[in-house]
Design a protein around this motif. Structure first.
Motif, PDB file in Angstrom:
ATOM      1  N   GLU A 324       0.830  -1.201   0.000  1.00  0.00           N
ATOM      2  CA  GLU A 324       0.000   0.000   0.000  1.00  0.00           C
ATOM      3  C   GLU A 324       0.866   1.255   0.000  1.00  0.00           C
ATOM      4  OE1 GLU A 324      -4.153   0.932   1.827  1.00  0.00           O
ATOM      5  OE2 GLU A 324      -2.670   1.327   3.383  1.00  0.00           O
ATOM      6  N   TRP A 325       0.454   2.213  -0.819  1.00  0.00           N
ATOM      7  CA  TRP A 325       1.094   3.517  -0.851  1.00  0.00           C
ATOM      8  C   TRP A 325       0.038   4.574  -0.604  1.00  0.00           C
ATOM      9  CZ3 TRP A 325       3.419   2.115  -6.163  1.00  0.00           C
ATOM     10  CH2 TRP A 325       4.713   1.600  -5.996  1.00  0.00           C
ATOM     11  N   SER A 326       0.471   5.729  -0.096  1.00  0.00           N
ATOM     12  CA  SER A 326      -0.452   6.854  -0.002  1.00  0.00           C
ATOM     13  C   SER A 326       0.089   7.975  -0.872  1.00  0.00           C
ATOM     14  CB  SER A 326      -0.526   7.381   1.432  1.00  0.00           C
ATOM     15  OG  SER A 326      -0.859   6.331   2.286  1.00  0.00           O
ATOM     16  N   GLY A 327      -0.820   8.749  -1.402  1.00  0.00           N
ATOM     17  CA  GLY A 327      -0.387   9.851  -2.252  1.00  0.00           C
ATOM     18  C   GLY A 327      -1.522  10.802  -2.512  1.00  0.00           C
ATOM     19  N   GLU A 328      -1.276  11.669  -3.496  1.00  0.00           N
ATOM     20  CA  GLU A 328      -2.276  12.678  -3.806  1.00  0.00           C
ATOM     21  C   GLU A 328      -2.557  12.651  -5.296  1.00  0.00           C
ATOM     22  OE1 GLU A 328      -1.252  16.645  -2.302  1.00  0.00           O
ATOM     23  OE2 GLU A 328      -2.204  17.462  -4.109  1.00  0.00           O
ATOM     24  N   VAL A 329      -3.836  12.700  -5.642  1.00  0.00           N
ATOM     25  CA  VAL A 329      -4.205  12.674  -7.057  1.00  0.00           C
ATOM     26  C   VAL A 329      -3.695  13.950  -7.725  1.00  0.00           C
ATOM     27  CG1 VAL A 329      -6.121  12.721  -8.710  1.00  0.00           C
ATOM     28  CG2 VAL A 329      -6.252  11.234  -6.694  1.00  0.00           C
ATOM     29  N   LEU A 330      -2.928  13.800  -8.815  1.00  0.00           N
ATOM     30  CA  LEU A 330      -2.423  14.975  -9.531  1.00  0.00           C
ATOM     31  C   LEU A 330      -3.335  15.326 -10.703  1.00  0.00           C
ATOM     32  CD1 LEU A 330       1.389  14.032  -9.604  1.00  0.00           C
ATOM     33  CD2 LEU A 330       0.197  15.507  -7.975  1.00  0.00           C
ATOM     34  N   THR A 331      -3.646  14.309 -11.524  1.00  0.00           N
ATOM     35  CA  THR A 331      -4.550  14.553 -12.657  1.00  0.00           C
ATOM     36  C   THR A 331      -5.430  13.327 -12.857  1.00  0.00           C
ATOM     37  OG1 THR A 331      -2.953  13.621 -14.200  1.00  0.00           O
ATOM     38  CG2 THR A 331      -2.932  16.002 -13.966  1.00  0.00           C
ATOM     39  N   ARG A 332      -6.511  13.534 -13.572  1.00  0.00           N
ATOM     40  CA  ARG A 332      -7.324  12.383 -13.976  1.00  0.00           C
ATOM     41  C   ARG A 332      -7.793  12.623 -15.406  1.00  0.00           C
ATOM     42  NH1 ARG A 332     -12.990  13.703 -10.735  1.00  0.00           N
ATOM     43  NH2 ARG A 332     -12.882  15.870 -11.388  1.00  0.00           N
ATOM     44  N   ALA A 333      -8.049  11.523 -16.100  1.00  0.00           N
ATOM     45  CA  ALA A 333      -8.503  11.630 -17.493  1.00  0.00           C
ATOM     46  C   ALA A 333      -9.585  10.596 -17.740  1.00  0.00           C
ATOM     47  CB  ALA A 333      -7.330  11.390 -18.434  1.00  0.00           C
ATOM     48  N   PHE A 334     -10.689  11.048 -18.312  1.00  0.00           N
ATOM     49  CA  PHE A 334     -11.802  10.161 -18.630  1.00  0.00           C
ATOM     50  C   PHE A 334     -11.588   9.594 -20.030  1.00  0.00           C
ATOM     51  CE2 PHE A 334     -16.178   9.661 -20.369  1.00  0.00           C
ATOM     52  CZ  PHE A 334     -16.559   8.610 -19.539  1.00  0.00           C
ATOM     53  N   THR A 357     -16.609   4.332 -13.153  1.00  0.00           N
ATOM     54  CA  THR A 357     -17.454   4.835 -12.062  1.00  0.00           C
ATOM     55  C   THR A 357     -16.602   5.506 -10.987  1.00  0.00           C
ATOM     56  OG1 THR A 357     -17.324   2.670 -11.032  1.00  0.00           O
ATOM     57  CG2 THR A 357     -19.281   3.124 -12.363  1.00  0.00           C
ATOM     58  N   LEU A 358     -15.287   5.218 -11.010  1.00  0.00           N
ATOM     59  CA  LEU A 358     -14.417   5.821 -10.002  1.00  0.00           C
ATOM     60  C   LEU A 358     -13.767   7.074 -10.593  1.00  0.00           C
ATOM     61  CD1 LEU A 358     -13.094   5.104  -7.128  1.00  0.00           C
ATOM     62  CD2 LEU A 358     -11.079   4.612  -8.500  1.00  0.00           C
ATOM     63  N   SER A 359     -14.028   8.212  -9.965  1.00  0.00           N
ATOM     64  CA  SER A 359     -13.405   9.432 -10.449  1.00  0.00           C
ATOM     65  C   SER A 359     -13.097  10.294  -9.242  1.00  0.00           C
ATOM     66  CB  SER A 359     -14.369  10.133 -11.414  1.00  0.00           C
ATOM     67  OG  SER A 359     -13.748  11.279 -11.929  1.00  0.00           O
ATOM     68  N   ILE A 360     -11.824  10.529  -8.996  1.00  0.00           N
ATOM     69  CA  ILE A 360     -11.421  11.244  -7.775  1.00  0.00           C
ATOM     70  C   ILE A 360     -10.778  12.577  -8.135  1.00  0.00           C
ATOM     71  CG2 ILE A 360     -10.056  11.082  -5.651  1.00  0.00           C
ATOM     72  CD1 ILE A 360     -10.259   8.027  -5.878  1.00  0.00           C
ATOM     73  N   GLU A 361     -11.281  13.599  -7.536  1.00  0.00           N
ATOM     74  CA  GLU A 361     -10.855  14.983  -7.703  1.00  0.00           C
ATOM     75  C   GLU A 361      -9.339  15.150  -7.488  1.00  0.00           C
ATOM     76  OE1 GLU A 361     -12.430  18.861  -8.132  1.00  0.00           O
ATOM     77  OE2 GLU A 361     -13.654  17.047  -7.919  1.00  0.00           O
ATOM     78  N   PRO A 362      -8.621  15.843  -8.396  1.00  0.00           N
ATOM     79  CA  PRO A 362      -7.208  16.145  -8.121  1.00  0.00           C
ATOM     80  C   PRO A 362      -7.075  16.871  -6.779  1.00  0.00           C
ATOM     81  CG  PRO A 362      -7.719  16.631 -10.403  1.00  0.00           C
ATOM     82  CD  PRO A 362      -9.028  16.287  -9.734  1.00  0.00           C
ATOM     83  N   GLY A 363      -5.998  16.580  -6.059  1.00  0.00           N
ATOM     84  CA  GLY A 363      -5.793  17.191  -4.752  1.00  0.00           C
ATOM     85  C   GLY A 363      -6.221  16.289  -3.604  1.00  0.00           C
ATOM     86  N   THR A 364      -7.006  15.249  -3.908  1.00  0.00           N
ATOM     87  CA  THR A 364      -7.498  14.339  -2.863  1.00  0.00           C
ATOM     88  C   THR A 364      -6.388  13.382  -2.409  1.00  0.00           C
ATOM     89  OG1 THR A 364      -9.582  14.368  -4.079  1.00  0.00           O
ATOM     90  CG2 THR A 364      -9.395  12.734  -2.315  1.00  0.00           C
ATOM     91  N   ARG A 365      -6.304  13.114  -1.102  1.00  0.00           N
ATOM     92  CA  ARG A 365      -5.383  12.089  -0.583  1.00  0.00           C
ATOM     93  C   ARG A 365      -5.976  10.722  -0.891  1.00  0.00           C
ATOM     94  NH1 ARG A 365      -0.423  13.089   0.483  1.00  0.00           N
ATOM     95  NH2 ARG A 365      -0.324  11.242   1.814  1.00  0.00           N
ATOM     96  N   VAL A 366      -5.180   9.816  -1.406  1.00  0.00           N
ATOM     97  CA  VAL A 366      -5.703   8.484  -1.745  1.00  0.00           C
ATOM     98  C   VAL A 366      -4.727   7.390  -1.320  1.00  0.00           C
ATOM     99  CG1 VAL A 366      -7.166   9.122  -3.712  1.00  0.00           C
ATOM    100  CG2 VAL A 366      -4.721   8.726  -4.059  1.00  0.00           C
ATOM    101  N   HIS A 367      -5.224   6.170  -1.320  1.00  0.00           N
ATOM    102  CA  HIS A 367      -4.390   5.010  -1.031  1.00  0.00           C
ATOM    103  C   HIS A 367      -4.351   4.109  -2.261  1.00  0.00           C
ATOM    104  CE1 HIS A 367      -4.256   6.209   3.126  1.00  0.00           C
ATOM    105  NE2 HIS A 367      -5.552   6.487   2.998  1.00  0.00           N
TER     106      HIS A 367
END
Ligand SMILES: Nc1ncnc2c1ncn2[C@@H]1O[C@H](COP(=O)(O)OP(=O)(O)OP(=O)(O)O)[C@@H](O)[C@H]1O
Ligand SMILES: [Mg+2]
Length: 381
Positions: A324-334, A357-367
């Motif tokens: 497992e890693w933790s990080g921050e979403v930088l960009t997303r592309a549909f 169906t999964l789309s996470i806003e840039p800037g969000t902390r994620v695992h």
């Protein structure tokens, strides 16, 4: 069925080049090694693909098999026939090799009808070898039938669509009833939609007729959907041969992993090996690889390859997760059928691919989680 052993072909410069381990400019600055010692074996009934970037030597390899090149070294045998042997000075002329060929720039004969285009390779055979008229007609009709061109037999060849012309080129190669079919990017002149249809048609034909074929392409998705086995070429050499799934999930080198789709690469040092489980310390913590096919010694530097679709992404931590890693979403592309996220994990940028169906806003902390069985050990370098 076909064995290519240590094939070397160079161009330019003065005199013959000696076999070298890699392609590229020779020391005299003139000779170019298009193929630098390629070896592979094609099994009867398979569609064997040579895949690699532009200039890696695919066409040169195919032309050498066809007898259209005079290689510098190596040996080519088909069934028990030696077609080429540099040391024994054997080089069977192209028209004696009984191979079918379809080239990228398939030249149909514009002044001939569809039927005549297909019968031509038989019409021009020397009298002794030429089948009788009735047999020629039968073979042409059969070739037109399998390529679904029977309705166009009387039409002028120029009045066919691109896809139909492509099939005509194929029919013309089939009529020879070749032991081996050589196809050099035969679909490259077609638009995307037609190309996709033709992939399936070609594959169907090859299977139905039990043809053995060598297929050349630089398009990895084409290679993956069509091939029985794929040989990945780089700079005149074969880097890996395997079934499509094998080379995708177990690339033997960084080049193969990158060329066959995208992957994330993480460097690390092996800290323990237990059975098929290898633990690797990376800058971002420990990663476990399960089902490793190679067992590198402890202390070795390795490269881990993780495909974007093998990483799961969530805003919650997963209890008991191994990698497992933790990080921050930088960009997303549909992408329609998927969503890609690029996640910054300290200095690394990790690409993930998920269900739309999964789309996470840039800037969000994620695992990020990776199944240990989906991490591949690639030799570093
Ligand atoms: N007749 C020639 N004279 C000199 N160099 C050549 C000749 N034919 C090919 N080469 C060189 O040999 C190398 C391999 O060429 P080849 O045509 O086999 O590549 P390829 O893998 O088929 O590429 P592509 O995907 O662009 O068709 C290239 O560097 C090319 O420039
Ligand atoms: Mg080529």
């Amino acid at each position: 069925m076909l064995i290519v052993d240590g094939l070397v072909k160079s161009y330019g410069g003065a005199g013959r080049g000696r076999a070298r381990a890699s392609a590229g400019k020779a020391p005299d600055g003139e000779r170019v090694f298009a193929v630098g010692g390629a070896s592979f074996e094609v099994v009867e009934g398979e569609l064997f693909t040579l895949l690699g970037p532009s200039g890696c030597g695919k066409t040169t390899t195919l032309r050498s098999i066809a007898g259209l090149e005079n290689p510098d070294g190596g040996r080519i045998t088909l069934a028990d026939r030696v077609l080429f042997d540099a040391s024994a000075r054997v080089n069977v002329p192209a028209n004696r090799r009984a191979l079918g060929m379809v080239f990228q720039s398939y030249a149909i004969w514009p002044h001939m009808s569809v039927f005549k285009n297909v019968s031509f390779p038989l019409d021009v055979l020397p009298r002794r070898e030429r089948p009788r008229r009735a047999e020629i007609t039968e073979r042409v009709e059969r070739a037109l039938e399998v390529t679904e061109l029977s309705d166009y037999a009387a039409r002028a060849a120029t009045k066919l669509s691109g896809g139909q012309q492509q099939r005509l080129a194929l029919a013309r190669a089939l009529v020879i009833q070749p032991d081996l079919m050589l196809l050099d990017e035969p679909l490259s002149n077609l638009d995307a939609k037609l190309r996709e249809n033709m992939r399936f048609e070609l594959k169907r034909l090859q299977r139905e007729l039990g043809l053995t074929a060598i297929y050349v392409t630089h398009d990895q998705s084409e290679a993956l959907v069509m091939s029985s086995r794929v040989a990945v070429m780089n700079k005149g050499l074969i880097e890996q041969v395997g079934k499509p799934r094998q080379i995708y999930t177990n690339p033997a080198s960084r080049f193969v992993a990158e060329f066959i789709g995208t992957s994330n690469f993480v460097k690390g040092i092996v800290v323990s090996v237990a059975g098929d489980e290898v633990s690797v310390d990376t800058m971002e913590g420990r990663l476990v690889v399960r089902g490793a096919t190679s067992r590198p010694p402890v202390g070795d530097e390795v490269l881990l390859s993780i495909r974007p679709e093998c990483i799961s992404l969530s805003v919650e931590r997963t209890a008991g997760a191994v990698n497992e890693w933790s990080g921050e979403v930088l960009t997303r592309a549909f992408l329609g059928d998927a969503v890609d996220h690029v996640v910054g994990v300290s200095k690394l940028e990790i690409r993930t691919r998920s269900n739309p169906t999964l789309s996470i806003e840039p800037g969000t902390r994620v695992h990020l989680n990776v199944d240990p069985a989906k991490v591949t050990l690639v030799p570093a370098g």
